[in-house]
Design an enzyme around this catalytic site. Structure first.
Site, mmCIF file in Angstrom:
data_model
loop_
_atom_site.group_PDB
_atom_site.id
_atom_site.type_symbol
_atom_site.label_atom_id
_atom_site.label_comp_id
_atom_site.label_asym_id
_atom_site.label_seq_id
_atom_site.Cartn_x
_atom_site.Cartn_y
_atom_site.Cartn_z
ATOM 1 N N HIS A 25 0.858 -1.266 0.186
ATOM 2 C CA HIS A 25 0.069 -0.142 -0.092
ATOM 3 C C HIS A 25 0.952 1.367 -0.091
ATOM 4 O O HIS A 25 2.367 1.206 0.344
ATOM 5 C CB HIS A 25 -0.952 -0.185 1.129
ATOM 6 C CG HIS A 25 -0.297 0.000 2.547
ATOM 7 N ND1 HIS A 25 0.494 1.156 2.935
ATOM 8 C CD2 HIS A 25 -0.025 -0.892 3.526
ATOM 9 C CE1 HIS A 25 0.964 1.081 3.993
ATOM 10 N NE2 HIS A 25 0.583 -0.318 4.425
ATOM 11 N N ASP A 34 -1.702 -19.509 12.030
ATOM 12 C CA ASP A 34 -0.608 -20.129 12.753
ATOM 13 C C ASP A 34 -0.459 -19.785 14.034
ATOM 14 O O ASP A 34 -0.211 -18.744 14.477
ATOM 15 C CB ASP A 34 0.599 -19.721 11.786
ATOM 16 C CG ASP A 34 1.883 -20.636 12.098
ATOM 17 O OD1 ASP A 34 2.376 -20.801 13.463
ATOM 18 O OD2 ASP A 34 2.412 -21.280 11.154
ATOM 19 N N SER A 91 3.137 -5.015 6.638
ATOM 20 C CA SER A 91 2.641 -4.899 5.461
ATOM 21 C C SER A 91 3.768 -4.938 4.539
ATOM 22 O O SER A 91 4.850 -4.482 4.528
ATOM 23 C CB SER A 91 1.992 -3.448 5.492
ATOM 24 O OG SER A 91 2.915 -2.768 5.181
#
Length: 338
Positions: free
Chosen positions: A160, A284, A299
């Site tokens: 992003h 997980d 990110s």
């Protein structure tokens, strides 16, 4: 997602090469190395961003030249008179030189140029001439490199864009770089309060230079290819990505990258103006125990499915840090080429 709140996971506040042609990306599979390592990211803006205005106390009373001349939050000042400005220091120096003489301000607003006229005011507290505009010229923080192309030296990170924290607008890129970083700690995420990676940067080294800050990530050219480890894999076509088990590569301690299981809960139809292509959930237990799920700084973490790179982690659902969104890798590759 109802009224769920989203948060981007990238920066925490604070020679362009020819890449693969778009036609080649469409015609044959691209192979890249999934990275997943955390880096420090520095970005310097093209112009200075107005993030607010405030009154100036003068001998004649309080004034606000920035507001009076029409400057608005989110404007990008590019010139004062005929002089280009990119830093706070350049703006301040010009104001002291011009004193209270009328000045022309050229700015970008909503991708259009505006021309304004203002006069700086002399602050009674320190004697400096000021406009009454709070401005920003740079940002820095931690993020994750998604992929590296050994054939071209290109890399993509974050998934992003880097947005100004006050205006939420995409920062215009003048220059930028990625730096070696180690993850020194993790603030675990919980409902309503996303966590974050805590990183330490090596400011004396440069791994690569940025050439683009886009809605789908930041892109550049790697200067130190020896920093990248891993085996090239194919970038998946959009039709190959299906709901089901997948993995992500994350760097949540030191500089060690590990693979963790996730679930791609939903693949959304392609939307031109929305880079959220997948709904994902961390499954997980090791990652859940360490971070609480998806945290800021993750990110750009590569998402892999069936041996191919399918995208990158981009956002966390603030109300449920085990879940978030991902961007399709093909979108990142095309943005890297532009």
């Amino acid at each position: 997602m109802g009224a769920a709140v989203l948060r981007g996971l990238g920066l925490l506040l604070a020679a362009v090469l020819t890449m693969w042609p778009a036609a080649a990306w469409a015609a044959e599979p691209v192979t890249v190395i999934p990275v997943g390592r955390a880096v420090g990211i520095k970005l310097f803006s093209d112009g200075v961003v107005v993030v607010g205005t405030s009154d100036i106390a003068t001998d004649g009373g309080s004034v606000n030249p920035a507001k009076d001349c029409g400057l608005k939050e989110g404007d990008i000042i590019t010139h004062i008179n005929a002089t280009e400005v990119d830093t706070i220091e350049e703006v301040s120096a010009l104001l002291q030189e011009l004193e209270d003489s009328p000045m022309s301000i050229r700015a970008i607003r909503d991708d259009k140029q505006v021309q304004l006229t203002a006069k700086a005011a002399r602050c009674s507290a320190d004697g400096a001439y000021k406009l009454g505009a709070w401005i920003r010229d740079s940002m820095a923080g931690i993020g994750t490199v998604t992929f590296y192309c050994p054939d071209t030296g290109a890399f993509g990170a974050l998934g992003h864009g880097i947005n100004d924290v006050d205006t939420a607008l995409l920062m215009p890129l003048e220059s930028g770089s990625i730096l070696p970083a180690t993850v020194a700690g993790v603030e675990k995420g919980k409902a309503g309060d996303p966590g974050q990676l805590q990183g330490v940067f090596d400011t004396d080294s440069t791994l690569g230079l940025l050439h683009a800050n886009t809605s789908g990530g930041v892109f550049g050219v790697m200067a130190d290819s020896g920093w990248v480890e891993g085996t090239p894999v194919a970038a998946a076509e959009r039709s190959e990505v299906q709901p089901g088990k997948a993995t992500i590569l994350c760097n949540i301690s030191g500089d060690r990258v590990e693979e963790y299981t996730i679930q791609i809960s939903k693949v959304f139809p392609e939307r031109e103006d929305d880079c959220r292509d997948y709904l994902i959930q961390v499954t997980d237990q090791r990652l859940l125990d360490a971070t609480g799920g998806i945290v800021q700084g993750m990110s750009g973490s590569p998402i892999l499915q069936n041996g191919k790179l399918v995208g990158a982690v981009t956002h966390v659902l603030v109300d449920d840090p085990t879940s978030g969104y991902g961007i399709y890798v093909g979108r990142m590759l095309q943005l890297c080429d532009n």
